[in-house]
Design a protein around this motif. Sequence first.
Motif, mmCIF file in Angstrom:
data_model
loop_
_atom_site.group_PDB
_atom_site.id
_atom_site.type_symbol
_atom_site.label_atom_id
_atom_site.label_comp_id
_atom_site.label_asym_id
_atom_site.label_seq_id
_atom_site.Cartn_x
_atom_site.Cartn_y
_atom_site.Cartn_z
ATOM 1 N N ILE A 1 0.829 -7.364 4.948
ATOM 2 C CA ILE A 1 0.493 -6.086 4.321
ATOM 3 C C ILE A 1 1.583 -5.096 4.709
ATOM 4 O O ILE A 1 1.899 -4.935 5.899
ATOM 5 N N TYR B 1 -1.415 6.044 -3.491
ATOM 6 C CA TYR B 1 -2.525 5.167 -3.888
ATOM 7 C C TYR B 1 -2.227 4.293 -5.103
ATOM 8 O O TYR B 1 -2.536 3.114 -5.113
ATOM 9 N N LEU C 1 -6.081 -0.873 9.269
ATOM 10 C CA LEU C 1 -4.885 -1.725 9.307
ATOM 11 C C LEU C 1 -4.866 -2.583 10.575
ATOM 12 O O LEU C 1 -4.478 -3.763 10.544
ATOM 13 N N ILE D 1 -5.933 -0.373 -0.215
ATOM 14 C CA ILE D 1 -5.810 -1.448 0.773
ATOM 15 C C ILE D 1 -6.610 -2.668 0.318
ATOM 16 O O ILE D 1 -6.150 -3.809 0.429
ATOM 17 N N GLN E 1 -7.404 5.545 -0.494
ATOM 18 C CA GLN E 1 -6.475 4.680 0.233
ATOM 19 C C GLN E 1 -7.164 3.381 0.646
ATOM 20 O O GLN E 1 -6.533 2.312 0.681
ATOM 21 N N VAL F 1 0.873 -1.176 0.000
ATOM 22 C CA VAL F 1 0.000 0.000 0.000
ATOM 23 C C VAL F 1 0.911 1.227 0.000
ATOM 24 O O VAL F 1 1.819 1.322 0.828
ATOM 25 N N PRO G 1 1.122 5.360 4.407
ATOM 26 C CA PRO G 1 -0.219 5.333 3.806
ATOM 27 C C PRO G 1 -1.099 6.517 4.184
ATOM 28 O O PRO G 1 -2.116 6.762 3.539
ATOM 29 N N GLN H 1 1.721 5.593 -0.423
ATOM 30 C CA GLN H 1 1.215 6.918 -0.029
ATOM 31 C C GLN H 1 0.348 7.538 -1.120
ATOM 32 O O GLN H 1 -0.662 8.172 -0.838
ATOM 33 N N LEU I 1 3.994 -1.108 9.018
ATOM 34 C CA LEU I 1 3.623 0.272 8.712
ATOM 35 C C LEU I 1 4.863 1.147 8.748
ATOM 36 O O LEU I 1 5.515 1.274 9.793
ATOM 37 N N ALA J 1 2.616 -1.157 4.377
ATOM 38 C CA ALA J 1 2.051 0.156 4.064
ATOM 39 C C ALA J 1 3.136 1.222 4.190
ATOM 40 O O ALA J 1 3.682 1.441 5.273
ATOM 41 N N ASP J 2 3.460 1.863 3.061
ATOM 42 C CA ASP J 2 4.535 2.858 3.012
ATOM 43 C C ASP J 2 3.937 4.257 3.113
ATOM 44 O O ASP J 2 3.411 4.789 2.140
#
Length: 229
Positions: A161, A90, A182, A150, A146, A86, A166, A88, A194, A163-164
Amino acid sequence: MKVISFENVSKVYNSHSTALDGVSFEVEKGEFVSLAGKSGAGKSTILKLLIAEERSTKGKIFFNGQEINKMPQKDLPGLRRKIGMVFQDYKLLTGKSAFENVAYAMEVSGMSDEDIKRDVPQVLELVGLSDRKNNFPSALSGGEKQRVAIARALVQRPEVIVADEPTGNLDPINTWEIIKLLLKINEFGTTVILATHDKEIVDKLERRVIILDKGRVIKDEEKGKYIIT
């Protein structure tokens, strides 16, 4: 059971740029881990190495006991299905609806139309977007975009998962909606990593925190706070 292991990993781009310097850590199955640090600390580099978008200069990286750097090219799509990303920004397809964006991730993996018709509505319901499934990205808020991103990562049923940043483009209300989502995903047993530079998020989560500074791990604490001394 450990799902991810970094063993003395370094990433050097050139003589003036060392992104990671001897990074070691492990992530257990089902953990929620925050990678915290300022911009340029090495968070995104760790994520890129994990999905083999880049290769480490030194050290070893394992996913479920398999050394990522030694995986043949043909096995990398399978790795990336097990690790949902995921971003930043999208990375949605602007010409496709929310439903179609999620379905596309399944199509490129060779999933059947029956699987798509069954799974996409389920995952859109999970992220709270059943009533927005026919909307295109231009008609969605940042938080909704977002959520679609996800959902797209989730529909492959990944083990992890990642998430960078997000919430980097979101206001405080949408930020916490994404964090709560999350956490919900993590409660179902999916490992969540995360990457964030947001101190408030890290401090309120009270989960494990790995703090990076200038490419090095300077703290790794259970229920940690975002503190750089």
